[in-house]
Design a protein around this motif. Structure first.
Motif, PDB file in Angstrom:
ATOM      1  N   ASN A 123       0.812  -1.221   0.000  1.00  0.00           N
ATOM      2  CA  ASN A 123       0.000   0.000   0.000  1.00  0.00           C
ATOM      3  C   ASN A 123       0.844   1.269   0.000  1.00  0.00           C
ATOM      4  O   ASN A 123       0.312   2.372   0.119  1.00  0.00           O
ATOM      5  CB  ASN A 123      -0.926   0.016   1.230  1.00  0.00           C
ATOM      6  N   ILE A 124       2.163   1.103  -0.134  1.00  0.00           N
ATOM      7  CA  ILE A 124       3.062   2.257  -0.026  1.00  0.00           C
ATOM      8  C   ILE A 124       2.782   3.305  -1.103  1.00  0.00           C
ATOM      9  O   ILE A 124       2.961   4.499  -0.895  1.00  0.00           O
ATOM     10  CB  ILE A 124       4.541   1.804  -0.078  1.00  0.00           C
ATOM     11  N   ILE A 125       2.308   2.852  -2.257  1.00  0.00           N
ATOM     12  CA  ILE A 125       2.031   3.784  -3.355  1.00  0.00           C
ATOM     13  C   ILE A 125       0.767   4.592  -3.083  1.00  0.00           C
ATOM     14  O   ILE A 125       0.736   5.806  -3.280  1.00  0.00           O
ATOM     15  CB  ILE A 125       1.882   3.031  -4.697  1.00  0.00           C
ATOM     16  N   LYS A 126      -0.285   3.912  -2.600  1.00  0.00           N
ATOM     17  CA  LYS A 126      -1.570   4.610  -2.465  1.00  0.00           C
ATOM     18  C   LYS A 126      -1.753   5.314  -1.120  1.00  0.00           C
ATOM     19  O   LYS A 126      -2.642   6.151  -0.976  1.00  0.00           O
ATOM     20  CB  LYS A 126      -2.736   3.644  -2.697  1.00  0.00           C
ATOM     21  N   ASN A 127      -0.915   4.987  -0.146  1.00  0.00           N
ATOM     22  CA  ASN A 127      -1.042   5.638   1.163  1.00  0.00           C
ATOM     23  C   ASN A 127      -0.436   7.040   1.150  1.00  0.00           C
ATOM     24  O   ASN A 127       0.008   7.524   0.119  1.00  0.00           O
ATOM     25  CB  ASN A 127      -0.408   4.774   2.247  1.00  0.00           C
ATOM     26  N   GLY A 128      -0.380   7.671   2.324  1.00  0.00           N
ATOM     27  CA  GLY A 128       0.098   9.043   2.426  1.00  0.00           C
ATOM     28  C   GLY A 128       1.590   9.184   2.198  1.00  0.00           C
ATOM     29  O   GLY A 128       2.342   8.201   2.211  1.00  0.00           O
ATOM     30  N   ALA A 282       4.430  -1.158  -6.265  1.00  0.00           N
ATOM     31  CA  ALA A 282       5.010  -1.385  -4.932  1.00  0.00           C
ATOM     32  C   ALA A 282       5.996  -2.546  -4.956  1.00  0.00           C
ATOM     33  O   ALA A 282       7.076  -2.473  -4.353  1.00  0.00           O
ATOM     34  CB  ALA A 282       3.900  -1.661  -3.922  1.00  0.00           C
ATOM     35  N   LEU A 283       5.637  -3.619  -5.648  1.00  0.00           N
ATOM     36  CA  LEU A 283       6.533  -4.770  -5.762  1.00  0.00           C
ATOM     37  C   LEU A 283       7.802  -4.382  -6.518  1.00  0.00           C
ATOM     38  O   LEU A 283       8.912  -4.757  -6.124  1.00  0.00           O
ATOM     39  CB  LEU A 283       5.814  -5.923  -6.473  1.00  0.00           C
ATOM     40  N   SER A 284       7.655  -3.599  -7.560  1.00  0.00           N
ATOM     41  CA  SER A 284       8.818  -3.103  -8.314  1.00  0.00           C
ATOM     42  C   SER A 284       9.731  -2.288  -7.413  1.00  0.00           C
ATOM     43  O   SER A 284      10.961  -2.371  -7.500  1.00  0.00           O
ATOM     44  CB  SER A 284       8.356  -2.244  -9.496  1.00  0.00           C
ATOM     45  N   LEU A 285       9.119  -1.494  -6.543  1.00  0.00           N
ATOM     46  CA  LEU A 285       9.882  -0.640  -5.626  1.00  0.00           C
ATOM     47  C   LEU A 285      10.708  -1.485  -4.655  1.00  0.00           C
ATOM     48  O   LEU A 285      11.891  -1.213  -4.428  1.00  0.00           O
ATOM     49  CB  LEU A 285       8.914   0.269  -4.857  1.00  0.00           C
ATOM     50  N   LYS A 286      10.100  -2.523  -4.089  1.00  0.00           N
ATOM     51  CA  LYS A 286      10.817  -3.370  -3.133  1.00  0.00           C
ATOM     52  C   LYS A 286      11.916  -4.184  -3.818  1.00  0.00           C
ATOM     53  O   LYS A 286      12.999  -4.375  -3.266  1.00  0.00           O
ATOM     54  CB  LYS A 286       9.839  -4.315  -2.421  1.00  0.00           C
TER      55      LYS A 286
END
Length: 361
Positions: A123-128, A282-286
């Protein structure tokens, strides 16, 4: 770098634990709320001095105890290093490397780089923006001791300036001292802005190809750094917002309000992307985090996967598992079926039951 062994004493629900890891893939399985995540958290604390959950030291010490201990045995190029961490409810933590006490956390960071991936990270992309800043800060603090130094000082100055703004309500004469804090805020904050800009550039070099493969060649992603202020206008904007800061009793300008955006073409993934696109980003980011450690630290990180596979579809599961390669990985899950289905090579299996861990191979 790999973690050979982990010892815990009075850490959360572990009165005593002595666990040896394989250099390949290690599975910790069992029902929920048995203590699987606590083991990953302890490894993360031992590597970064902080809990991935943001928990304070007195919250991770066993409820009935006053202190806890984490001991990790690391190995790199056939050389073993022992890290001892002493957590205390009423004092700051003590850390020793091979029996020698260290005074600063910066002396520990980077010794063992870890990448922690949990369902919340999807949820890192859609959260604040706070979560995206935290992701960048935690990664840069492991990779860059200067960034850690500047960030720690910047955060302290923000807190001290905010306290001054509150005190001014009762004592307006204190306004004259604001300029002292402002000059320090600009000094340390400018270095943070410059390093985050470089980080976004480094991230783009890696995430672009990963995301393209994950999306079957259909999508191309770019990360944009959105600083709250530029280095050039930081000081001016601080002065412009001074009366607003006094009224709100908080510092409203600076890198503590930065954000990062993820764009697929002209589409802002956070605002207009589908849930699938947000999760893929998000998976790409990690996965990019792993490659960043390899590139910048010239080392392999330890990958901690906390029950994340159950949150991914088979395509993303396969891509993640195939990306691990030679990285030491410690995975928590409720059952082994997902690994059997993926015909995934497992080197070590542990069952976790109510703070007790037993080897199954």
């Amino acid at each position: 770098m790999i973690i050979k062994r982990l010892e815990l004493a009075d850490y959360r629900n572990y009165e005593s634990l002595d666990l040896q890891f394989d250099k390949g893939t290690n599975i910790l399985y069992g029902d929920n709320a048995q203590g699987k995540t606590n083991i990953l958290e302890a490894i993360y604390v031992a590597a970064t001095t902080k809990s991935h959950k943001g928990s304070k030291d007195n919250e991770i010490i066993n409820f009935d105890k006053e202190e806890a201990h984490i001991r990790t045995y690391l190995e790199k190029d056939a050389i073993e290093t022992r890290v001892d961490m002493h957590l205390r409810k009423s004092k700051s933590k003590g850390i020793a490397i091979d029996g020698q006490k260290i005074k600063k956390a910066a002396d520990l960071l980077g010794l063992c780089n870890v990448v922690f991936f949990s369902p919340e990270d999807l949820n890192i992309i859609k959260n604040g923006p706070a979560e995206r800043r935290r992701f960048v800060d935690m990664e840069l603090c492991q990779l860059d001791s200067f960034y850690l130094y500047n960030l720690n000082h910047y955060n302290k100055i923000v807190n001290q300036r905010n306290k001054l703004l509150k005190d001014m309500y009762m004592n307006p004469d204190l306004k004259d001292t604001l300029t002292i804090w402002d000059s320090q805020l600009v000094s340390f904050g400018s270095k943070i802005i410059e390093r985050r800009k470089i980080f976004a550039e480094q991230l783009n070099e890696i995430i672009f190809e990963i995301h393209k493969k994950l999306s079957g060649g259909k999508e191309e992603i770019l990360v944009y750094y959105n600083p709250d202020v530029s280095v050039e206008d930081f000081e001016v904007k601080l002065k412009m917002n001074q009366e607003r800061d006094i009224k709100l009793k908080q510092t409203t300008v600076g890198p503590h309000r930065d954000d990062f955006s993820f764009m697929i073409g002209k589409v802002d993934v956070r605002r207009f992307g589908s849930q699938g696109q947000q999760r893929t980003a998000a998976l790409s980011l990690k996965l990019s985090e792993i490659e960043l450690v390899k590139k910048i630290a010239k080392d392999f990180p330890v990958l901690l996967l906390d029950d994340v596979l159950s949150e991914l579809d088979s395509n993303r599961q396969n891509y993640l598992l195939n990306s691990i390669g030679d990285i030491q990985t410690i995975i928590t899950c409720t059952g082994l079926e997902e690994f059997v289905n993926n015909r995934f090579e497992i080197n070590k299996v542990y069952k976790v039951t109510n703070g007790k861990v037993s080897s199954e191979n």
